[in-house]
Design a protein around this motif. Sequence first.
Motif, PDB file in Angstrom:
ATOM      1  N   ASP A   1      -1.656   4.801  49.100  1.00 41.68           N
ATOM      2  CA  ASP A   1      -1.457   4.774  47.607  1.00 41.68           C
ATOM      3  C   ASP A   1      -0.439   4.710  46.984  1.00 41.68           C
ATOM      4  N   THR A   2       0.509   5.414  47.650  1.00 42.88           N
ATOM      5  CA  THR A   2       1.873   5.533  46.962  1.00 42.88           C
ATOM      6  C   THR A   2       3.061   4.635  47.336  1.00 42.88           C
ATOM      7  N   TRP A   3       2.720   3.915  48.421  1.00 42.59           N
ATOM      8  CA  TRP A   3       3.701   2.959  48.791  1.00 42.59           C
ATOM      9  C   TRP A   3       4.349   2.068  47.831  1.00 42.59           C
ATOM     10  N   SER A   4       3.393   1.415  47.085  1.00 41.96           N
ATOM     11  CA  SER A   4       3.712   0.564  46.022  1.00 41.96           C
ATOM     12  C   SER A   4       4.929   1.078  44.945  1.00 41.96           C
TER      13      SER A   4
ATOM     14  N   TRP B   1       8.085   1.960  46.983  1.00 45.50           N
ATOM     15  CA  TRP B   1       8.967   0.873  47.267  1.00 45.50           C
ATOM     16  C   TRP B   1       9.617   0.142  45.946  1.00 45.50           C
ATOM     17  N   ARG B   2       8.944   0.218  44.700  1.00 48.53           N
ATOM     18  CA  ARG B   2       9.735  -0.025  43.595  1.00 48.53           C
ATOM     19  C   ARG B   2      11.053   0.667  43.379  1.00 48.53           C
ATOM     20  N   THR B   3      10.673   2.044  43.499  1.00 54.20           N
ATOM     21  CA  THR B   3      11.869   3.143  43.248  1.00 54.20           C
ATOM     22  C   THR B   3      13.044   2.691  44.198  1.00 54.20           C
ATOM     23  N   MET B   4      12.648   2.543  45.558  1.00 54.87           N
ATOM     24  CA  MET B   4      13.638   2.343  46.644  1.00 54.87           C
ATOM     25  C   MET B   4      14.152   1.109  46.347  1.00 54.87           C
ATOM     26  N   ARG B   5      13.596  -0.256  46.105  1.00 57.73           N
ATOM     27  CA  ARG B   5      14.229  -1.294  45.704  1.00 57.73           C
ATOM     28  C   ARG B   5      15.236  -1.176  44.658  1.00 57.73           C
ATOM     29  N   ASN B   6      14.750  -0.610  43.497  1.00 58.46           N
ATOM     30  CA  ASN B   6      15.623  -0.482  42.436  1.00 58.46           C
ATOM     31  C   ASN B   6      17.090   0.115  42.664  1.00 58.46           C
ATOM     32  N   LEU B   7      16.978   1.174  43.688  1.00 58.21           N
ATOM     33  CA  LEU B   7      17.934   2.091  44.155  1.00 58.21           C
ATOM     34  C   LEU B   7      19.087   1.420  44.872  1.00 58.21           C
ATOM     35  N   THR B   8      18.651   0.415  45.844  1.00 57.31           N
ATOM     36  CA  THR B   8      19.299  -0.457  46.570  1.00 57.31           C
ATOM     37  C   THR B   8      20.151  -1.472  45.651  1.00 57.31           C
TER      38      THR B   8
ATOM     39  N   GLY C   1       4.444  -3.654  54.736  1.00 59.27           N
ATOM     40  CA  GLY C   1       4.482  -4.781  53.942  1.00 59.27           C
ATOM     41  C   GLY C   1       5.217  -4.648  52.739  1.00 59.27           C
ATOM     42  N   VAL C   2       5.318  -5.756  51.892  1.00 59.05           N
ATOM     43  CA  VAL C   2       5.989  -5.827  50.674  1.00 59.05           C
ATOM     44  C   VAL C   2       4.836  -5.635  49.540  1.00 59.05           C
ATOM     45  N   PRO C   3       4.659  -4.640  48.747  1.00 61.46           N
ATOM     46  CA  PRO C   3       3.457  -4.397  48.049  1.00 61.46           C
ATOM     47  C   PRO C   3       3.204  -5.635  46.695  1.00 61.46           C
ATOM     48  N   ARG C   4       2.399  -5.906  46.278  1.00 61.30           N
ATOM     49  CA  ARG C   4       2.271  -7.065  45.180  1.00 61.30           C
ATOM     50  C   ARG C   4       1.885  -6.066  44.151  1.00 61.30           C
ATOM     51  N   ILE C   5       2.513  -6.516  42.984  1.00 64.47           N
ATOM     52  CA  ILE C   5       2.342  -5.784  41.771  1.00 64.47           C
ATOM     53  C   ILE C   5       2.064  -6.881  40.746  1.00 64.47           C
ATOM     54  N   GLY C   6       0.549  -6.360  40.376  1.00 63.84           N
ATOM     55  CA  GLY C   6       0.078  -7.415  39.581  1.00 63.84           C
ATOM     56  C   GLY C   6      -0.429  -6.819  38.210  1.00 63.84           C
ATOM     57  N   LEU C   7       0.284  -7.409  37.002  1.00 58.49           N
ATOM     58  CA  LEU C   7       0.079  -6.821  35.580  1.00 58.49           C
ATOM     59  C   LEU C   7      -0.723  -7.738  34.631  1.00 58.49           C
TER      60      LEU C   7
ATOM     61  N   ASP D   1       9.160  -3.157  27.095  1.00 58.92           N
ATOM     62  CA  ASP D   1       8.914  -1.845  27.659  1.00 58.92           C
ATOM     63  C   ASP D   1       7.758  -1.588  28.513  1.00 58.92           C
ATOM     64  N   PHE D   2       6.642  -2.388  28.041  1.00 57.11           N
ATOM     65  CA  PHE D   2       5.560  -2.280  28.723  1.00 57.11           C
ATOM     66  C   PHE D   2       5.693  -2.583  30.250  1.00 57.11           C
ATOM     67  N   ILE D   3       6.049  -3.954  30.348  1.00 56.65           N
ATOM     68  CA  ILE D   3       6.064  -4.460  31.605  1.00 56.65           C
ATOM     69  C   ILE D   3       7.034  -3.643  32.559  1.00 56.65           C
ATOM     70  N   ARG D   4       8.224  -3.166  32.069  1.00 59.91           N
ATOM     71  CA  ARG D   4       9.169  -2.194  32.849  1.00 59.91           C
ATOM     72  C   ARG D   4       8.482  -0.853  33.304  1.00 59.91           C
ATOM     73  N   PHE D   5       7.619  -0.562  32.178  1.00 62.50           N
ATOM     74  CA  PHE D   5       6.774   0.981  32.541  1.00 62.50           C
ATOM     75  C   PHE D   5       5.767   0.561  33.697  1.00 62.50           C
ATOM     76  N   ALA D   6       5.077  -0.435  33.412  1.00 66.58           N
ATOM     77  CA  ALA D   6       3.898  -0.726  34.408  1.00 66.58           C
ATOM     78  C   ALA D   6       4.370  -1.134  35.513  1.00 66.58           C
ATOM     79  N   GLY D   7       5.474  -1.753  35.552  1.00 63.64           N
ATOM     80  CA  GLY D   7       6.204  -2.027  36.979  1.00 63.64           C
ATOM     81  C   GLY D   7       6.415  -0.822  37.760  1.00 63.64           C
ATOM     82  N   ARG D   8       6.836   0.327  37.157  1.00 65.68           N
ATOM     83  CA  ARG D   8       7.205   1.627  37.832  1.00 65.68           C
ATOM     84  C   ARG D   8       6.002   2.454  38.279  1.00 65.68           C
ATOM     85  N   LEU D   9       4.573   2.073  37.600  1.00 58.07           N
ATOM     86  CA  LEU D   9       3.525   2.366  37.885  1.00 58.07           C
ATOM     87  C   LEU D   9       3.035   1.901  39.415  1.00 58.07           C
TER      88      LEU D   9
END
Length: 691
Positions: free
Chosen positions: A242-245, A248-255, A278-284, A575-583
Amino acid sequence: MHRTYFSDIPRFFVVLILLTVFAWGCAPMQQSVKSVDMLSTPNLLMEADAAWEAKQYESTELYYAAALDRQDLVRSELPLVYGRLAESAYRNGHYHQARIALEKWANQDTSALELASWETIYLNTMAALGKTERLHNHLKWLQDSTKTPWTTKQVVALWYSDYFRKMDDPERSLDVLSEYYQQAPEPSAKAGFEQAFRQQLAESSESEIEILSKIVDTTNQWQFPYALVSFEQGVRIAVDADTWSSAWRTMRNLTTKSSLVDTMSLESVLVDLEARYGVPRIGLALALPITGPYAKVGVKILRGAGLAQWRLAQNGIEVDVRVINTEISGWQTRLAELPSHYSVVGGPLRVSAFKQLYEGENSDQSVLKERAVFTFMSSLGELTEGRDAWRFFASRNDEVRSLVSMAVDELGITDLAVFYPEEKFGRTMAETFYREATPLGGRIKGMQSYPPKNLKKWSKRVGKLLNVPADFSENKDVPLEMPDFGAVFIPDGWRQAQTLLPNFFFYEGDQLVFLGPGLWSRALDTAKGIDEHYYRLAVCPGAWWEQSDGGRALQTALTEEGLGQADFWVALGYDFIRFAGRLGSLPSTWTGRDVNSRIHAAQDMDFSIARLTWDDSGVASQDLYLFSPVRNGKRLINAEKISSRISQASARREKRMGAYEKRMKEQGYKLSEDGQWITIEEKTPDMPPEQ
């Protein structure tokens, strides 16, 4: 820097140790105690070395302490003897003895302080003795030292970081690492420091990582050591589907975005985790009007969203964005039929569209149950914010609070009035203003409505609010009384305001501050040729300021991609897409509490619009900018200038009053006790005959 230590080890030192060991009743040690005096110094050192290698610290302390009392001890042996004696004494809990040995060593050779071994034993000893002030002073001395080599400073920095963490000071724990990191002589030294701290984090508990992660914010998230804390937290929560997505986003940004030197090792860890989970799929999804009367706004939001999607992709974060046109019949069904990983929705933009998700025969309430919907509206109506849906937009309360706080706190105006149109928006905003003003120190001294479509009545309604006498048109030379309020809230559109405000000036209300809604601010983004005379004391709130740091950054990004000019709606989509991507993608069993928890971390980002924040229950608020209209748009208010203009307007009024009084007296009038002008010969009813 010269440091002074104890010059001698007390001669009773060895005797004290012997008595202590003897008192323990340790039979094997008794034989050693008896044989110490019989051993030659070389043999004594051999016994001490053997005890040290065997980690028999009681015997080690005894032998090395005895060696120091030998007159024939070679001077070159002293550093080793002092070091091992101090370490053994510390391990045996004899902290004072350890301190004396260290200080004796430093007095004999000041370069000892440059050794990591000396520093480690010294710091451990001072901590065991509770010498807090000495530890703080020593830290400052080491930071300023130019002789201490980097290898020693790195060890010291890690020690202090651990020390402050144990002292429940996590902020200082990370700060000291940041301060030392800046002293690293070259990139390879920084890389080694990063690796050493990563190892320290890996050995920390879950609760310790959680505490440290709370210190990370938008100002430090890409820097050492904060970036490594965030990465380690991601490693810890990656095991939870439930928290992997979001992890993963945070860790990918950090790299890709951090200023760390050794990002390759982070990339290696992330690749291993991706192979495992697996690599999470983020759909907005974006529910917007793409055709019809509001298409222009919808297209602007999409322009900002597209830029954000492209920027995320450049950082290795692939976000699938699906657009649903809310102007096409059955749009809510198409939204509900999207694949489950489209778990976050931005929009709708209009109240009527939002209600189609939960009202009427054609509504599809499954959207609100299965997807986290963030509307671009000021209110959710009857639904509960933070449970049924969320807002990504300023509320009416945000607008009112910003205006009242400015009037009360910056201008010192506590007496307020409301002049509102007789329609739903006007009444709602008037009620909000009335409700929010009192807790902020405001008092409503006047409230008047007007028919929004009957312009002929507007002037009379303004006169009624200002308590203008009925015969004003016949006595225009008589100055009007000042109203009992200093600012008036006018919740109507900018076009209407341009017709309304001159009426206040007609009734000598030029000293009033005019408070407008956010509608004014958005209209001013494209306004031209404004008559500034009527708006010198006008103020309105807004979420977009092109000269803010976020606004300039967005415009730079748009320019680089050839995507035109930034404005509020473009910034909203960006801003919304960047915010939602962080979710990240939400689990199928998500609850409102899950979303609110993710929001808590996602909101800590750089916004291009005014910063949005959500409380623990998921209710959004926005810290709005305040603007004044100018000839070709708007600019941030200057409270001091507004105060000065109020004073100038009041002074002009006093001057008019003075001139009028002078003119009346010259014409043979005087002011009676009840404030009426009468001729000098005329007697007022209550005055006795002249004697």
